[in-house]
Design a protein around this motif. Structure first.
Motif, mmCIF file in Angstrom:
data_model
loop_
_atom_site.group_PDB
_atom_site.id
_atom_site.type_symbol
_atom_site.label_atom_id
_atom_site.label_comp_id
_atom_site.label_asym_id
_atom_site.label_seq_id
_atom_site.Cartn_x
_atom_site.Cartn_y
_atom_site.Cartn_z
ATOM 1 N N LEU A 1 29.090 42.760 52.053
ATOM 2 C CA LEU A 1 29.038 43.190 53.343
ATOM 3 C C LEU A 1 30.328 43.613 53.890
ATOM 4 C CD1 LEU A 1 27.353 43.557 56.104
ATOM 5 C CD2 LEU A 1 28.087 41.351 56.749
ATOM 6 N N SER A 2 30.407 44.915 54.591
ATOM 7 C CA SER A 2 31.659 45.439 55.194
ATOM 8 C C SER A 2 31.402 45.910 56.720
ATOM 9 C CB SER A 2 32.191 46.598 54.387
ATOM 10 O OG SER A 2 32.463 46.304 53.040
ATOM 11 N N ASN B 1 25.879 46.552 48.333
ATOM 12 C CA ASN B 1 26.990 47.035 49.073
ATOM 13 C C ASN B 1 26.411 47.633 50.205
ATOM 14 O OD1 ASN B 1 29.074 46.361 47.066
ATOM 15 N ND2 ASN B 1 27.874 47.800 45.890
ATOM 16 N N VAL B 2 26.734 47.080 51.507
ATOM 17 C CA VAL B 2 26.301 47.679 52.865
ATOM 18 C C VAL B 2 27.707 47.630 53.650
ATOM 19 C CG1 VAL B 2 24.565 46.920 54.879
ATOM 20 C CG2 VAL B 2 24.159 46.319 52.329
ATOM 21 N N PHE C 1 16.477 43.322 60.305
ATOM 22 C CA PHE C 1 15.496 43.829 59.705
ATOM 23 C C PHE C 1 15.944 45.149 58.580
ATOM 24 C CE2 PHE C 1 13.410 41.587 62.903
ATOM 25 C CZ PHE C 1 12.351 41.270 62.619
ATOM 26 N N THR C 2 16.784 45.654 58.979
ATOM 27 C CA THR C 2 17.247 46.767 58.164
ATOM 28 C C THR C 2 18.271 46.188 56.940
ATOM 29 O OG1 THR C 2 17.462 48.618 59.805
ATOM 30 C CG2 THR C 2 18.855 48.899 58.097
ATOM 31 N N LEU C 3 19.044 45.276 57.559
ATOM 32 C CA LEU C 3 19.943 44.796 56.648
ATOM 33 C C LEU C 3 19.028 43.812 55.536
ATOM 34 C CD1 LEU C 3 22.801 43.987 55.648
ATOM 35 C CD2 LEU C 3 22.668 42.052 57.352
ATOM 36 N N SER C 4 18.251 43.004 55.860
ATOM 37 C CA SER C 4 17.232 42.456 55.014
ATOM 38 C C SER C 4 16.354 43.292 53.913
ATOM 39 C CB SER C 4 16.131 41.460 55.576
ATOM 40 O OG SER C 4 17.186 40.499 56.280
#
Length: 373
Positions: free
Chosen positions: A84-85, A53-54, A41-44
């Motif tokens: 994504l990292s 950049n996350v 949910f946070t990532l989306s």
């Protein structure tokens, strides 16, 4: 401006109050809603807002998290530049910070990652927040107010169960934070912080180093609470559905909230909530199966009764079995004539024929991964 923002998700915390659910995984990677993980949910939300950049901060027992996120393909974050990292525990000269649990120590452990990014703003968020947020408004208010930092909050939270593990704020008419209480025992303030903050990269780097130099490692206590009077720290109200999962009880409640149509519309009516895709066959229902007010993922075989429950992938419910007010995670086998009520079963749980288990709405029974009864 949102594209000039780096997202950092805190996925390092195991949350002791979630008991068996975080025994072998972080809270952010706990399955949720039948087919998701909490971090989805946070990532989306970040990706849907335009953040490309996350960084996901881990600490221990992060295999489940890394396996789920993979290269970030499902979130369109498998990029040659940025994307994504996965930020594992500190190594080398940063080992001392990996032993601490506060967000400041976690940020100090990835200080080189923060320094080397070319984004102007940093969006910090917890990985256990269930919400579908457009962060554009948060950034716009931050810029408009010329704030040092802007925090996201949910107004009018009066549930005592949320007091212990959360921070609450008081704001003036202009939205500036006047006071913050942490782990309050009585209702002092009703605006609950959601663990989401936006701040300029250079200022964040300075505050991290300043706090570490003074042996301070708690973000809310040592930055927001200590500096609210001297810095212009503002708050932005989020009016949609938002719940922080920080205990077994809240996990159970928020899962079953999905059975409410209004909640589903708020969570899934906006940007897509992406997740790791599994190619499974559709669920199958026996002739005597009865399913009421429940959500089922694919790959299930249902021959008994399921009511008011969340059922994950590849769950089998035998003939004559009853599953009521439960959250059943992937791969569970519920034997014939078994009865479950107010239970949470982790992955690969096996319930034998005729076994009966009953928890309570406010204290559901939790069966750990691989348990056989």
């Amino acid at each position: 401006m949102i594209r000039d923002t780096l997202g950092i998700i805190f996925a390092h915390d195991k949350v002791d109050a979630m008991r068996e659910l975080t025994e072998n995984r972080t809270a952010a990677s706990v399955p949720f809603g039948g087919r998701y993980r909490m971090i989805d949910f946070t990532l989306s939300s970040m990706v849907n807002s335009g953040i490309k950049n996350v960084g996901v901060v881990t600490k221990s027992d992060y295999y489940s998290l890394m396996s789920h996120l993979g290269t970030g393909k499902e979130w369109d974050l498998n990029r040659k530049k940025g994307g994504l990292s996965i930020l594992p525990p500190s190594i080398g000269s940063r080992d001392m910070f990996s032993e601490r649990t506060g967000k400041i120590s976690v940020l100090m452990g990835i200080i080189d990652y923060i320094r080397n990014c070319d984004c102007k703003y940093i969006l910090l968020s917890d990985g256990n927040l269930i919400a579908n947020i457009d962060y554009t408004e948060l950034l716009e208010q931050h810029i408009e107010k010329k704030a040092y930092m802007t925090a996201l909050y949910k107004a009018e939270v009066y549930e005592p169960s949320k007091f212990k593990n959360n921070a609450f704020i008081d704001v003036d008419k202009d939205g500036r934070i006047k006071d913050i209480t942490i782990n309050q025992d009585i209702q002092l303030h009703s605006n609950m912080l959601l663990g989401t903050y936006i701040i300029e990269r250079g200022l964040l780097e300075f505050l991290i180093c300043q706090c570490v130099a003074h042996n301070k490692y708690d973000f809310e206590r040592d930055i927001i609470q200590d500096m609210a009077q001297s810095l212009d720290i503002y708050a932005c109200e989020y009016k949609g559905y938002a719940e922080k999962i920080d205990s077994v009880e809240s996990y159970f409640k928020v899962n079953l909230d999905l059975l409410n149509e209004k909640t589903r519309n708020e969570l899934f009516g906006g940007g897509e909530i992406a997740t790791h895709i599994f190619d499974e066959v559709p669920s199958m229902f026996g002739e005597a199966a009865v399913v009421k007010n429940s959500m089922l993922a694919d790959g299930c075989v249902i021959e008994g009764n399921v009511e008011n429950s969340i059922i994950s992938r590849n769950v089998r419910v035998g003939k004559g079995a009853s599953v009521k007010n439960c959250v059943i995670l992937q791969g569970a086998e519920i034997g014939e004539d078994a009865k479950l009520e107010y239970c949470i079963t982790d992955g690969q749980v096996v319930i034998s024929k005729g076994v009966s288990l009953r928890g309570a709405e406010m204290y559901p029974t939790v069966l750990p991964m691989g348990c056989k009864l």
